[in-house]
Design a protein around this motif. Structure first.
Motif, PDB file in Angstrom:
ATOM      1  N   PHE A 140       0.838  -1.201   0.000  1.00 34.08           N
ATOM      2  CA  PHE A 140       0.000   0.000   0.000  1.00 34.08           C
ATOM      3  C   PHE A 140       0.870   1.247   0.000  1.00 34.08           C
ATOM      4  O   PHE A 140       1.787   1.377   0.818  1.00 34.08           O
ATOM      5  CB  PHE A 140      -0.879  -0.010   1.254  1.00 34.08           C
ATOM      6  N   VAL A 141       0.585   2.172  -0.928  1.00 28.06           N
ATOM      7  CA  VAL A 141       1.283   3.454  -0.964  1.00 28.06           C
ATOM      8  C   VAL A 141       0.509   4.465  -0.127  1.00 28.06           C
ATOM      9  O   VAL A 141      -0.681   4.698  -0.362  1.00 28.06           O
ATOM     10  CB  VAL A 141       1.424   3.983  -2.407  1.00 28.06           C
ATOM     11  N   ARG A 185       4.983  -3.814   3.929  1.00 27.47           N
ATOM     12  CA  ARG A 185       4.158  -3.625   2.733  1.00 27.47           C
ATOM     13  C   ARG A 185       3.736  -2.164   2.564  1.00 27.47           C
ATOM     14  O   ARG A 185       2.856  -1.873   1.754  1.00 27.47           O
ATOM     15  CB  ARG A 185       2.931  -4.545   2.796  1.00 27.47           C
ATOM     16  N   ILE A 186       4.374  -1.262   3.292  1.00 20.23           N
ATOM     17  CA  ILE A 186       4.023   0.157   3.222  1.00 20.23           C
ATOM     18  C   ILE A 186       5.086   0.927   2.440  1.00 20.23           C
ATOM     19  O   ILE A 186       6.290   0.780   2.681  1.00 20.23           O
ATOM     20  CB  ILE A 186       3.873   0.750   4.631  1.00 20.23           C
ATOM     21  N   VAL A 187       4.626   1.745   1.502  1.00 20.02           N
ATOM     22  CA  VAL A 187       5.464   2.683   0.749  1.00 20.02           C
ATOM     23  C   VAL A 187       4.973   4.084   1.076  1.00 20.02           C
ATOM     24  O   VAL A 187       3.769   4.299   1.239  1.00 20.02           O
ATOM     25  CB  VAL A 187       5.325   2.426  -0.768  1.00 20.02           C
ATOM     26  N   VAL A 188       5.882   5.045   1.195  1.00 23.37           N
ATOM     27  CA  VAL A 188       5.474   6.428   1.443  1.00 23.37           C
ATOM     28  C   VAL A 188       5.775   7.298   0.227  1.00 23.37           C
ATOM     29  O   VAL A 188       6.699   7.033  -0.534  1.00 23.37           O
ATOM     30  CB  VAL A 188       6.138   7.025   2.706  1.00 23.37           C
ATOM     31  N   ASP A 189       4.960   8.335   0.068  1.00 24.52           N
ATOM     32  CA  ASP A 189       5.034   9.233  -1.090  1.00 24.52           C
ATOM     33  C   ASP A 189       4.763  10.647  -0.571  1.00 24.52           C
ATOM     34  O   ASP A 189       3.733  10.874   0.069  1.00 24.52           O
ATOM     35  CB  ASP A 189       3.976   8.814  -2.110  1.00 24.52           C
ATOM     36  N   PRO A 190       5.672  11.608  -0.826  1.00 27.08           N
ATOM     37  CA  PRO A 190       5.467  12.969  -0.292  1.00 27.08           C
ATOM     38  C   PRO A 190       4.339  13.742  -0.938  1.00 27.08           C
ATOM     39  O   PRO A 190       3.993  14.832  -0.487  1.00 27.08           O
ATOM     40  CB  PRO A 190       6.814  13.649  -0.541  1.00 27.08           C
ATOM     41  N   GLY A 191       3.751  13.226  -2.014  1.00 27.64           N
ATOM     42  CA  GLY A 191       2.596  13.897  -2.621  1.00 27.64           C
ATOM     43  C   GLY A 191       2.944  15.202  -3.309  1.00 27.64           C
ATOM     44  O   GLY A 191       2.273  16.217  -3.114  1.00 27.64           O
ATOM     45  N   LEU A 192       3.959  15.177  -4.149  1.00 28.98           N
ATOM     46  CA  LEU A 192       4.353  16.389  -4.875  1.00 28.98           C
ATOM     47  C   LEU A 192       3.163  16.926  -5.658  1.00 28.98           C
ATOM     48  O   LEU A 192       2.469  16.185  -6.339  1.00 28.98           O
ATOM     49  CB  LEU A 192       5.513  16.076  -5.825  1.00 28.98           C
ATOM     50  N   GLY A 193       2.929  18.231  -5.544  1.00 29.65           N
ATOM     51  CA  GLY A 193       1.845  18.871  -6.275  1.00 29.65           C
ATOM     52  C   GLY A 193       0.490  18.800  -5.605  1.00 29.65           C
ATOM     53  O   GLY A 193      -0.436  19.492  -6.023  1.00 29.65           O
TER      54      GLY A 193
END
Length: 296
Positions: A140-141, A185-193
């Protein structure tokens, strides 16, 4: 953190020896970058296969535009768009991520062969999302998200964008863990934009080490985004159209790969696939440091 060991591995997915490349298939009529080009199921499947041929390691299939001001599609329409494409690509052996904020779409996409759920709300938009992903034991992202961007609801005010994004992502990861999704199972994403302007996006890219400190593999999704258009335009210039930002995207991909990102999400794959492979080759060529005292 440019060593391979810093990228991490996501359980349930293949293990790549470098930053992975996630190609984008937007099955939408209104995406900011390529809306309508792959709206037909057959065209979308072909495009996904073309992306793999060009070097994509996995393909992210989405049926709802998340650009600022976009109106949400209803559940039935999103399912109609997404599930046949996922099923078609899975039948060809493609590793698939489903880009959705709806638990029902995630559930049916996983059943059709998707391997990863990429939820730009990090499970906030649909309270059923985390239980569905946990039950499926799927990766999950978790993206940094401050709400829907309809009607100018950007909420992009920060005193210290890096600290606040890291803190808010940390809180969200804790909630996801409490919901039963395994830490590997965890991915992180800074949410650019997303609820961020160009200065915020650049600050986050300059501080990827702070995001790595969260302890999970990192997805960087900068492809063709507005901040790149503004960088390329320069002071007072007109930003180039989204499809003319691919070289800039590849530059960010190389930098992200060097900084230890697990994957980069891009629309145009070939240049980024080359960029991450060059970054990996340079890592591999880095000579070990030896103590040469007294060698002369």
């Amino acid at each position: 953190m440019s060593e391979l060991s810093g990228r991490g591995h996501v359980a349930g997915l293949p293990e790549w020896d470098r930053c992975a490349v996630m190609g984008v298939v937007n099955v939408t009529p209104d995406s900011f970058s390529d809306g309508g080009r792959w709206f037909d199921t057959t065209a979308a499947i072909k495009h996904g296969l073309d992306l793999v041929a060009e070097g994509a390691d996995l393909v992210d299939v989405g049926g709802e535009s998340t650009r600022p001001g976009a109106t949400r599609v209803d559940e039935t329409e999103e399912l109609r768009r997404v599930v046949p494409v996922v099923r078609g690509l899975a039948s060809e052996g493609v590793v698939i991520s489903v880009d959705t904020m709806r638990a029902s779409v995630a559930e049916q996409a996983l059943a059709a062969g998707a391997a990863l759920v990429n939820d730009v709300s990090g499970g906030l938009a649909d309270p059923a999302m985390i239980p569905v992903v946990a039950e499926a034991d799927a990766p999950f992202v978790v993206m940094h998200w401050r709400g829907f961007l309809e009607g100018g609801n950007v909420r992009g005010v920060y005193d210290d964008v890096v600290t606040e994004v890291v803190d808010e992502l940390h809180a969200r990861v804790e909630a996801v863990l409490a919901g039963g999704i395994a830490p590997d199972r965890i991915v992180v994403d800074p949410g650019l934009g997303f609820s961020k302007d160009g200065t915020h996006d650049l600050a986050l890219l300059a501080a990827l080490d702070r995001l790595h400190a969260l302890g999970h593999p990192l997805l960087v999704a900068a492809s063709r985004k507005r901040f790149l258009g503004r960088v390329l335009a320069g002071p007072g210039g007109a930003p180039p159209p989204a499809r003319e930002r691919d070289a800039a995207t590849a530059a960010v991909s190389a930098l992200a790969a060097h900084a230890g990102a697990w994957a980069v999400r891009v629309h145009e794959v070939r240049a980024t696939a080359d960029a991450v492979r060059v970054a990996r080759a340079i890592e591999g060529a880095r000579a070990p440091q030896h103590d040469t005292e007294g060698a002369l």
